[in-house]
Design a protein around this motif. Structure first.
Motif, PDB file in Angstrom:
ATOM      1  N   GLY A 196       0.812  -1.209   0.000  1.00 25.55           N
ATOM      2  CA  GLY A 196       0.000   0.000   0.000  1.00 25.55           C
ATOM      3  C   GLY A 196       0.846   1.260   0.000  1.00 25.55           C
ATOM      4  O   GLY A 196       2.076   1.218  -0.054  1.00 25.55           O
ATOM      5  N   GLU A 197       0.164   2.386   0.093  1.00 31.81           N
ATOM      6  CA  GLU A 197       0.842   3.679   0.173  1.00 31.81           C
ATOM      7  C   GLU A 197       1.657   3.734   1.467  1.00 31.81           C
ATOM      8  O   GLU A 197       1.168   3.404   2.538  1.00 31.81           O
ATOM      9  CB  GLU A 197      -0.205   4.802   0.180  1.00 31.81           C
ATOM     10  CG  GLU A 197       0.364   6.202   0.224  1.00 31.81           C
ATOM     11  CD  GLU A 197       0.870   6.674  -1.123  1.00 31.81           C
ATOM     12  OE1 GLU A 197       1.736   7.574  -1.133  1.00 31.81           O
ATOM     13  OE2 GLU A 197       0.391   6.155  -2.156  1.00 31.81           O
ATOM     14  N   PRO A 198       2.941   4.109   1.386  1.00 30.61           N
ATOM     15  CA  PRO A 198       3.764   4.197   2.601  1.00 30.61           C
ATOM     16  C   PRO A 198       3.144   5.138   3.631  1.00 30.61           C
ATOM     17  O   PRO A 198       2.680   6.231   3.293  1.00 30.61           O
ATOM     18  CB  PRO A 198       5.096   4.755   2.084  1.00 30.61           C
ATOM     19  CG  PRO A 198       5.147   4.351   0.650  1.00 30.61           C
ATOM     20  CD  PRO A 198       3.726   4.421   0.167  1.00 30.61           C
ATOM     21  N   GLU A 199       3.120   4.716   4.893  1.00 20.42           N
ATOM     22  CA  GLU A 199       2.543   5.501   5.977  1.00 20.42           C
ATOM     23  C   GLU A 199       3.664   6.061   6.843  1.00 20.42           C
ATOM     24  O   GLU A 199       4.387   5.314   7.502  1.00 20.42           O
ATOM     25  CB  GLU A 199       1.616   4.618   6.823  1.00 20.42           C
ATOM     26  CG  GLU A 199       0.464   4.025   6.025  1.00 20.42           C
ATOM     27  CD  GLU A 199      -0.386   3.070   6.847  1.00 20.42           C
ATOM     28  OE1 GLU A 199      -0.034   2.828   8.031  1.00 20.42           O
ATOM     29  OE2 GLU A 199      -1.385   2.560   6.310  1.00 20.42           O
ATOM     30  N   PRO A 200       3.854   7.375   6.865  1.00 26.03           N
ATOM     31  CA  PRO A 200       4.968   7.965   7.604  1.00 26.03           C
ATOM     32  C   PRO A 200       4.817   7.809   9.109  1.00 26.03           C
ATOM     33  O   PRO A 200       3.707   7.822   9.640  1.00 26.03           O
ATOM     34  CB  PRO A 200       4.932   9.439   7.192  1.00 26.03           C
ATOM     35  CG  PRO A 200       3.516   9.684   6.768  1.00 26.03           C
ATOM     36  CD  PRO A 200       3.048   8.393   6.158  1.00 26.03           C
ATOM     37  N   GLY A 207       9.222  17.578   6.510  1.00 21.54           N
ATOM     38  CA  GLY A 207       9.838  17.730   5.205  1.00 21.54           C
ATOM     39  C   GLY A 207      10.410  16.463   4.610  1.00 21.54           C
ATOM     40  O   GLY A 207      10.817  16.462   3.441  1.00 21.54           O
ATOM     41  N   LEU A 208      10.468  15.372   5.382  1.00 19.88           N
ATOM     42  CA  LEU A 208      10.993  14.127   4.844  1.00 19.88           C
ATOM     43  C   LEU A 208       9.891  13.369   4.107  1.00 19.88           C
ATOM     44  O   LEU A 208       8.802  13.170   4.638  1.00 19.88           O
ATOM     45  CB  LEU A 208      11.552  13.251   5.969  1.00 19.88           C
ATOM     46  CG  LEU A 208      12.866  13.712   6.606  1.00 19.88           C
ATOM     47  CD1 LEU A 208      13.254  12.770   7.737  1.00 19.88           C
ATOM     48  CD2 LEU A 208      13.980  13.765   5.564  1.00 19.88           C
ATOM     49  N   ILE A 209      10.193  12.967   2.898  1.00 24.62           N
ATOM     50  CA  ILE A 209       9.232  12.197   2.103  1.00 24.62           C
ATOM     51  C   ILE A 209       9.797  10.802   1.867  1.00 24.62           C
ATOM     52  O   ILE A 209      11.000  10.557   2.032  1.00 24.62           O
ATOM     53  CB  ILE A 209       8.927  12.887   0.762  1.00 24.62           C
ATOM     54  CG1 ILE A 209      10.200  12.991  -0.086  1.00 24.62           C
ATOM     55  CG2 ILE A 209       8.315  14.259   1.001  1.00 24.62           C
ATOM     56  CD1 ILE A 209       9.943  13.515  -1.492  1.00 24.62           C
ATOM     57  N   ALA A 210       8.942   9.899   1.494  1.00 18.31           N
ATOM     58  CA  ALA A 210       9.372   8.525   1.233  1.00 18.31           C
ATOM     59  C   ALA A 210      10.397   8.517   0.100  1.00 18.31           C
ATOM     60  O   ALA A 210      10.128   9.039  -0.987  1.00 18.31           O
ATOM     61  CB  ALA A 210       8.180   7.657   0.877  1.00 18.31           C
ATOM     62  N   PRO A 211      11.582   7.934   0.332  1.00 13.78           N
ATOM     63  CA  PRO A 211      12.602   7.895  -0.719  1.00 13.78           C
ATOM     64  C   PRO A 211      12.216   6.946  -1.843  1.00 13.78           C
ATOM     65  O   PRO A 211      11.271   6.162  -1.727  1.00 13.78           O
ATOM     66  CB  PRO A 211      13.841   7.401   0.028  1.00 13.78           C
ATOM     67  CG  PRO A 211      13.299   6.619   1.173  1.00 13.78           C
ATOM     68  CD  PRO A 211      12.026   7.297   1.578  1.00 13.78           C
ATOM     69  N   ARG A 217       9.412  -0.107  -3.665  1.00 15.36           N
ATOM     70  CA  ARG A 217       8.912  -1.308  -3.008  1.00 15.36           C
ATOM     71  C   ARG A 217       7.387  -1.288  -2.947  1.00 15.36           C
ATOM     72  O   ARG A 217       6.736  -2.334  -3.042  1.00 15.36           O
ATOM     73  CB  ARG A 217       9.486  -1.405  -1.589  1.00 15.36           C
ATOM     74  CG  ARG A 217       9.325  -2.758  -0.929  1.00 15.36           C
ATOM     75  CD  ARG A 217       9.738  -3.867  -1.864  1.00 15.36           C
ATOM     76  NE  ARG A 217      10.112  -5.096  -1.190  1.00 15.36           N
ATOM     77  CZ  ARG A 217      10.061  -6.282  -1.782  1.00 15.36           C
ATOM     78  NH1 ARG A 217       9.623  -6.383  -3.035  1.00 15.36           N
ATOM     79  NH2 ARG A 217      10.444  -7.364  -1.149  1.00 15.36           N
ATOM     80  N   ALA A 218       6.825  -0.092  -2.806  1.00 14.77           N
ATOM     81  CA  ALA A 218       5.371   0.046  -2.742  1.00 14.77           C
ATOM     82  C   ALA A 218       4.734   0.054  -4.126  1.00 14.77           C
ATOM     83  O   ALA A 218       3.505   0.137  -4.247  1.00 14.77           O
ATOM     84  CB  ALA A 218       5.003   1.319  -1.993  1.00 14.77           C
ATOM     85  N   GLY A 219       5.560  -0.046  -5.162  1.00  8.82           N
ATOM     86  CA  GLY A 219       5.035  -0.051  -6.520  1.00  8.82           C
ATOM     87  C   GLY A 219       4.623   1.311  -7.029  1.00  8.82           C
ATOM     88  O   GLY A 219       3.848   1.431  -7.984  1.00  8.82           O
ATOM     89  N   LEU A 220       5.164   2.373  -6.410  1.00  7.87           N
ATOM     90  CA  LEU A 220       4.792   3.731  -6.787  1.00  7.87           C
ATOM     91  C   LEU A 220       5.855   4.405  -7.639  1.00  7.87           C
ATOM     92  O   LEU A 220       5.695   5.563  -8.027  1.00  7.87           O
ATOM     93  CB  LEU A 220       4.548   4.578  -5.520  1.00  7.87           C
ATOM     94  CG  LEU A 220       3.473   4.035  -4.575  1.00  7.87           C
ATOM     95  CD1 LEU A 220       3.424   4.884  -3.322  1.00  7.87           C
ATOM     96  CD2 LEU A 220       2.118   4.005  -5.258  1.00  7.87           C
ATOM     97  N   ALA A 221       6.944   3.726  -7.907  1.00  9.92           N
ATOM     98  CA  ALA A 221       8.027   4.299  -8.716  1.00  9.92           C
ATOM     99  C   ALA A 221       8.721   3.175  -9.455  1.00  9.92           C
ATOM    100  O   ALA A 221       8.621   1.995  -9.093  1.00  9.92           O
ATOM    101  CB  ALA A 221       9.011   5.066  -7.838  1.00  9.92           C
ATOM    102  N   THR A 222       9.452   3.517 -10.495  1.00  6.42           N
ATOM    103  CA  THR A 222      10.251   2.571 -11.222  1.00  6.42           C
ATOM    104  C   THR A 222      11.709   2.984 -11.105  1.00  6.42           C
ATOM    105  O   THR A 222      12.009   4.123 -10.751  1.00  6.42           O
ATOM    106  CB  THR A 222       9.853   2.520 -12.712  1.00  6.42           C
ATOM    107  OG1 THR A 222       9.942   3.839 -13.283  1.00  6.42           O
ATOM    108  CG2 THR A 222       8.433   2.009 -12.873  1.00  6.42           C
ATOM    109  N   ARG A 225      13.357   6.571 -11.790  1.00  6.01           N
ATOM    110  CA  ARG A 225      12.352   7.597 -12.052  1.00  6.01           C
ATOM    111  C   ARG A 225      11.256   7.521 -10.998  1.00  6.01           C
ATOM    112  O   ARG A 225      10.734   6.441 -10.721  1.00  6.01           O
ATOM    113  CB  ARG A 225      11.739   7.407 -13.439  1.00  6.01           C
ATOM    114  CG  ARG A 225      10.746   8.519 -13.807  1.00  6.01           C
ATOM    115  CD  ARG A 225      10.112   8.236 -15.165  1.00  6.01           C
ATOM    116  NE  ARG A 225       9.258   7.045 -15.103  1.00  6.01           N
ATOM    117  CZ  ARG A 225       8.627   6.554 -16.160  1.00  6.01           C
ATOM    118  NH1 ARG A 225       8.772   7.112 -17.342  1.00  6.01           N
ATOM    119  NH2 ARG A 225       7.864   5.468 -16.031  1.00  6.01           N
ATOM    120  N   SER A 226      10.900   8.625 -10.395  1.00  5.85           N
ATOM    121  CA  SER A 226       9.830   8.661  -9.422  1.00  5.85           C
ATOM    122  C   SER A 226       8.494   8.572 -10.127  1.00  5.85           C
ATOM    123  O   SER A 226       8.345   8.973 -11.285  1.00  5.85           O
ATOM    124  CB  SER A 226       9.898   9.955  -8.601  1.00  5.85           C
ATOM    125  OG  SER A 226      11.110  10.013  -7.878  1.00  5.85           O
ATOM    126  N   ALA A 227       7.486   8.056  -9.393  1.00 11.24           N
ATOM    127  CA  ALA A 227       6.156   7.923  -9.979  1.00 11.24           C
ATOM    128  C   ALA A 227       5.492   9.277 -10.071  1.00 11.24           C
ATOM    129  O   ALA A 227       5.804  10.191  -9.328  1.00 11.24           O
ATOM    130  CB  ALA A 227       5.309   6.993  -9.126  1.00 11.24           C
TER     131      ALA A 227
END
Length: 227
Positions: A196-200, A207-211, A217-222, A225-227
Motif C-alpha cells: 500500500g501507500e507508505p505511511e509515515p 519535510g521528509l518524504i518517502a525515498p 517497493r510500494a510499486g509507486l516508482a520505477t 524515475r519517481s512515480a
C-alpha cells in the motif's frame, strides 16, 4: 551445490512422492522461488520436539541467511544440526466442481541442511544486509548501520542450498471427467502480495518524504524515475 549448477541434486529427502510432475529440477527455479519471497519457516528440533519459526531471510550465492534475537533458543539449537527451511508463495485458489478436487496454485521451495551460527564479523554483516535487502531493496545503504550492541543482540544463521526441492502448481482444477457437466462454477481465483501507500512515522522530521527505494517497493516508482 554451487549457484552455477544447472540442476538440483536429487536425494531421498528431496524426491517428490506425490505429484512428481509438479517438481522442478533446475537450480534457477529454486533461486526464483527464494528470491521472490520475504518470510521463510525454519524447522528445527529443540529439546526433542519440533519447532517451526517464521523469520525474514536473504540469500548470497548458494547460502541462505536467517536472523533473529541472540536470545532465541531455537536459532542456537539449530547450530550444527539438520534443519528444514521452506518458502511458499500462494498464487491462486483452485475452485473445482467437487470438494475433493479443490487445490491451490503455489510455488514452494524446501531446503535441507546443517545450519551454522555465523561468527565471522564480515559474514554476519553481509548476512544481515542480505536479509534487509530481501525485504526492502536499497534500504541498507539508506539507514544507520547497526551498532556493536545491536549486533551483539542479533544472531545470524546460515544454511547451504546444497539439498533442496521445488514444487509448483499452476493452471485450472483437475476435475474428474464425470464432474465436468455439473452446474458448478470452477476456475482459479488469483492471489498476489501487494503493498500500500507508505505511511509515515508520526515522529518523522518535517519535510521528509518517502525515498525512491520505499516508493519502488510500494510499486509507486520505477528504477531511476519517481512515480
Amino acid at each position: 551445490m554451487s549457484t552455477q549448477s544447472q540442476t538440483l541434486s536429487a536425494t531421498e529427502r528431496t524426491r517428490l512422492r506425490r505429484h512428481a510432475e509438479r517438481g522442478k529440477t533446475e537450480n534457477a527455479d529454486l533461486l526464483a522461488v527464494l528470491d521472490a519471497g520475504m518470510i521463510c519457516h525454519l524447522g528445527v528440533v529443540m529439546d526433542g520436539a519440533p519447532v517451526v519459526l517464521p523469520t525474514a531471510y536473504g540469500r548470497i550465492g548458494d547460502t541462505l541467511y536467517l536472523h533473529g534475537s541472540s536470545a532465541n533458543r531455537s536459532l542456537h539449537a539449530a547450530d550444527g544440526q539438520q534443519v528444514c527451511v521452506t518458502v511458499t508463495h500462494v498464487d491462486g485458489l483452485v475452485c473445482a466442481r467437487s470438494v475433493f478436487s479443490h487445490s491451490v496454485n503455489y510455488r514452494c521451495a524446501v531446503v535441507f541442511g546443517i545450519a551454522r551460527i555465523v561468527t565471522d564479523a564480515d559474514e554476519r554483516l553481509a548476512g544481515l544486509r542480505a536479509v534487509t535487502e530481501q525485504l526492502i531493496p536499497g534500504r541498507w545503504d539508506a539507514v544507520r548501520a547497526p551498532t556493536r550492541k545491536e549486533l551483539a543482540a542479533t544472531s545470524v544463521l546460515a544454511i547451504p542450498l546444497a539439498e533442496a526441492s521445488v514444487k509448483i502448481r499452476t493452471g485450472p482444477p483437475g476435475d474428474e471427467p464425470e464432474d465436468l457437466d455439473l452446474p458448478v462454477w470452477a476456475g482459479v481465483v488469483p492471489m498476489a502480495v501487494g503493498f500500500g501507500e507508505p505511511e509515515p512515522d508520526p515522529a518523522l522530521r518535517p519535510g521528509l518524504i518517502a525515498p525512491e527505494h520505499i516508493r519502488m517497493r510500494a510499486g509507486l516508482a520505477t528504477a531511476g524515475r519517481s512515480a
